[in-house]
Design a protein around this motif. Structure first.
Motif, PDB file in Angstrom:
ATOM      1  N   ASP A 166       0.862  -1.179   0.000  1.00  0.00           N
ATOM      2  CA  ASP A 166       0.000   0.000   0.000  1.00  0.00           C
ATOM      3  C   ASP A 166       0.900   1.230   0.000  1.00  0.00           C
ATOM      4  O   ASP A 166       1.724   1.397   0.901  1.00  0.00           O
ATOM      5  N   PRO A 167       0.791   2.102  -1.004  1.00  0.00           N
ATOM      6  CA  PRO A 167       1.683   3.266  -1.062  1.00  0.00           C
ATOM      7  C   PRO A 167       1.446   4.265   0.069  1.00  0.00           C
ATOM      8  O   PRO A 167       2.330   5.071   0.376  1.00  0.00           O
ATOM      9  N   ASP A 168       0.280   4.178   0.714  1.00  0.00           N
ATOM     10  CA  ASP A 168      -0.026   5.095   1.814  1.00  0.00           C
ATOM     11  C   ASP A 168       0.351   4.527   3.181  1.00  0.00           C
ATOM     12  O   ASP A 168       0.371   5.258   4.166  1.00  0.00           O
ATOM     13  N   ASP A 169       0.631   3.218   3.242  1.00  0.00           N
ATOM     14  CA  ASP A 169       0.972   2.573   4.512  1.00  0.00           C
ATOM     15  C   ASP A 169       1.869   1.383   4.210  1.00  0.00           C
ATOM     16  O   ASP A 169       1.391   0.298   3.867  1.00  0.00           O
ATOM     17  N   ASP A 170       3.165   1.589   4.328  1.00  0.00           N
ATOM     18  CA  ASP A 170       4.154   0.574   3.954  1.00  0.00           C
ATOM     19  C   ASP A 170       4.067  -0.707   4.780  1.00  0.00           C
ATOM     20  O   ASP A 170       4.698  -1.696   4.458  1.00  0.00           O
ATOM     21  N   THR A 171       3.279  -0.723   5.845  1.00  0.00           N
ATOM     22  CA  THR A 171       3.142  -1.922   6.665  1.00  0.00           C
ATOM     23  C   THR A 171       2.017  -2.827   6.155  1.00  0.00           C
ATOM     24  O   THR A 171       1.830  -3.923   6.663  1.00  0.00           O
ATOM     25  N   ARG A 172       1.262  -2.351   5.156  1.00  0.00           N
ATOM     26  CA  ARG A 172       0.128  -3.120   4.617  1.00  0.00           C
ATOM     27  C   ARG A 172       0.378  -3.477   3.157  1.00  0.00           C
ATOM     28  O   ARG A 172       1.176  -2.854   2.487  1.00  0.00           O
ATOM     29  N   TYR A 173      -0.362  -4.471   2.698  1.00  0.00           N
ATOM     30  CA  TYR A 173      -0.313  -4.876   1.300  1.00  0.00           C
ATOM     31  C   TYR A 173      -1.671  -4.648   0.651  1.00  0.00           C
ATOM     32  O   TYR A 173      -2.698  -4.951   1.248  1.00  0.00           O
ATOM     33  N   LEU A 174      -1.675  -4.137  -0.571  1.00  0.00           N
ATOM     34  CA  LEU A 174      -2.890  -4.112  -1.374  1.00  0.00           C
ATOM     35  C   LEU A 174      -3.141  -5.514  -1.920  1.00  0.00           C
ATOM     36  O   LEU A 174      -4.279  -5.966  -2.012  1.00  0.00           O
TER      37      LEU A 174
END
Length: 167
Positions: free
Chosen positions: A142-150
Motif C-alpha cells: 500500500d503506497p499510503d501505509d508501507d506496513t500493509r499490502y494491497l
C-alpha cells in the motif's frame, strides 16, 4: 484523486511484477486457485474452465466474435480484480474506463499476457491467475501505509475481464 492514484498504482504494479518475473527467470509452479473457499471463485464450480500452458484457468462467460489479439495488439480491457478471500482490490469501474495496453509486451502481469491471446474482442471471462503469473512473492504494498499490502505476497488472483476492443 484516489481513483487516479489507484489506476496508476495498478498499472505500475502490473508492469513491475511482470518485469520482475521475467528477470528472475522463474518458471510458473503447478496451477493454483484462490486459497480461501469463496463462493463463485472455485474452479471446480466451472466444469467448462480451460487452462493455459502456464497454469492460468479461465472460463468464458460470454465468447465474443471480434478480433483475436496477437502479440503486440492494442487492447482495451475492463476488469475487476479479486483477492483469494473475495475482496476487490481494483476495478476499472472505479478508475474511469478500460485499461489500454499492448498484449505480450510485458505491460501487464504475465497471466494476462498469456490469457488475452486466447480471448477475442467482445468476450467476458473469469480467470484464476497463479501468484507466480501475477505479483509473486513481492505482492503489492500500500503506497499510503508501507506496513500493509494491497495484494499480499504469493496471492493467486481472480479477475473478471471484458475485452472491449482489439486493434
Amino acid at each position: 484523486m484516489a481513483t487516479s492514484l489507484g489506476r496508476a498504482i495498478t498499472g505500475l504494479c502490473l508492469l513491475a511484477a511482470t518485469a520482475a518475473n521475467a528477470q528472475s527467470g522463474t518458471k510458473p509452479a503447478v496451477p493454483s486457485t484462490p486459497s480461501a473457499p469463496v463462493t463463485g471463485f472455485d474452479t471446480t464450480a466451472h466444469p467448462a474452465s480451460q487452462i493455459t500452458r502456464s497454469g492460468v484457468r479461465f472460463v468464458f462467460q460470454e465468447r465474443g466474435t471480434g478480433t483475436q489479439p496477437k502479440t503486440g495488439s492494442r487492447v482495451a480491457v475492463r476488469y475487476t480484480g479479486f483477492l483469494p478471500d473475495g475482496h476487490i482490490f481494483d476495478a476499472t469501474v472505479t478508475s474511469g474506463g478500460p485499461l489500454r495496453f499492448r498484449v505480450g509486451r510485458r505491460e501487464v502481469i504475465a497471466g494476462w499476457d498469456e490469457l488475452l491471446l486466447l480471448v477475442p474482442a467482445g468476450s467476458r471471462v473469469r480467470a484464476w491467475i497463479p501468484a507466480e503469473l501475477a505479483y509473486g512473492a513481492a505482492g503489492v504494498r500500500d503506497p499510503d501505509d508501507d506496513t500493509r499490502y494491497l495484494i499480499p505476497p504469493n496471492a493467486a488472483l481472480v479477475f473478471d475481464l471484458e475485452v472491449v476492443s482489439v486493434r
